[in-house]
Enzyme design. Structure first.
Site, PDB file in Angstrom:
ATOM      1  N   SER A  14       0.860  -1.184   0.000  1.00  0.00           N
ATOM      2  CA  SER A  14       0.000   0.000   0.000  1.00  0.00           C
ATOM      3  C   SER A  14       0.896   1.234   0.000  1.00  0.00           C
ATOM      4  O   SER A  14       1.667   1.403  -0.939  1.00  0.00           O
ATOM      5  CB  SER A  14      -0.951  -0.046   1.202  1.00  0.00           C
ATOM      6  OG  SER A  14      -1.929   0.963   1.093  1.00  0.00           O
ATOM      7  N   HIS A  41      -3.041  -1.035  -3.183  1.00  0.00           N
ATOM      8  CA  HIS A  41      -4.244  -0.255  -2.924  1.00  0.00           C
ATOM      9  C   HIS A  41      -4.232   0.994  -3.804  1.00  0.00           C
ATOM     10  O   HIS A  41      -3.508   1.940  -3.528  1.00  0.00           O
ATOM     11  CB  HIS A  41      -4.341   0.134  -1.453  1.00  0.00           C
ATOM     12  CG  HIS A  41      -4.462  -1.038  -0.540  1.00  0.00           C
ATOM     13  ND1 HIS A  41      -3.989  -1.028   0.747  1.00  0.00           N
ATOM     14  CD2 HIS A  41      -5.001  -2.261  -0.730  1.00  0.00           C
ATOM     15  CE1 HIS A  41      -4.238  -2.193   1.318  1.00  0.00           C
ATOM     16  NE2 HIS A  41      -4.849  -2.961   0.425  1.00  0.00           N
ATOM     17  N   ASP A 134      -4.287  -4.818   6.029  1.00  0.00           N
ATOM     18  CA  ASP A 134      -4.593  -5.723   4.922  1.00  0.00           C
ATOM     19  C   ASP A 134      -3.370  -6.586   4.627  1.00  0.00           C
ATOM     20  O   ASP A 134      -2.246  -6.101   4.629  1.00  0.00           O
ATOM     21  CB  ASP A 134      -4.991  -4.924   3.679  1.00  0.00           C
ATOM     22  CG  ASP A 134      -5.587  -5.786   2.574  1.00  0.00           C
ATOM     23  OD1 ASP A 134      -6.043  -6.905   2.870  1.00  0.00           O
ATOM     24  OD2 ASP A 134      -5.615  -5.319   1.426  1.00  0.00           O
TER      25      ASP A 134
END
Length: 191
Positions: A14, A41, A134
């Protein structure tokens, strides 16, 4: 003890993803023997600039993943914005617009869990820099299926929340600096 016979590499990142992936993917040769599936992301309203960006940097083939296409060796597949990327048991890719997981679609957890279900111990899962959790549950799934779990060294990550969460959820994961990941992948796949 049986020799590791990986069939797929799954990565998630990310915040700081471009810098992290730029240290790993360009270091791999064009004949790297496995497909590499990557979730970053990217906001849903953005076009995916990652595939063209890395295509220019890498010797590997790089593309945005398409639904139902086979995952081919020597190819990096980026999840499209606003779609989960999954691996099917037959080695093909699948895209889903199911609800976000960990506030993310694409979700690293979804990719990793599908890879663990599909290929079990033949998965190498790598959680890189990021500012949320995540990937933690997904990496635990990879390890529970007998796969190889790697985490970027949190102290050197652009954002340490994701690597820290992954290490907490998956204490058996190996922690590596970015410059150690590509050599590990090469060594592991040349056995």
């Amino acid at each position: 003890m049986t020799a590791l016979a990986p069939r797929i590499v799954v990565m998630g990142a990310s915040a700081g993803a471009i810098q992290a992936l730029s240290q790993i993917l360009p270091a791999l040769p064009a004949d790297f023997p496995l497909p590499i599936l990557v979730v970053v992301h990217v906001p849903a309203d953005r076009s995916n600039f990652l595939a063209p960006l890395f295509e220019a940097k890498c010797r590997l083939a790089v593309r945005e993943a398409d639904d139902k296409e086979p995952a081919l060796a020597g190819t990096v597949y980026f999840a499209p914005p606003n779609y989960h990327l999954l691996l099917e048991a037959d080695g093909s890719l699948s895209l889903s617009s199911d609800e976000p997981v960990q506030h993310s679609r694409p979700s690293i957890d979804v990719l990793f869990e599908s890879a663990a279900d599909a290929f079990g111990a033949d998965v190498i899962g790598i959680v890189l820099t990021g500012a949320n959790a995540d990937g933690a549950a997904g990496l635990r799934s990879v390890a529970a299926a007998g796969g190889t779990a790697l985490v970027e060294e949190p102290g050197s990550a652009f954002a340490d929340a994701m690597p820290l969460a992954a290490r907490k959820a998956c204490p058996s994961a190996t922690t590596m600096t970015l410059d150690g990941i590509a050599p590990f992948l090469l060594e592991t796949t040349q056995k």
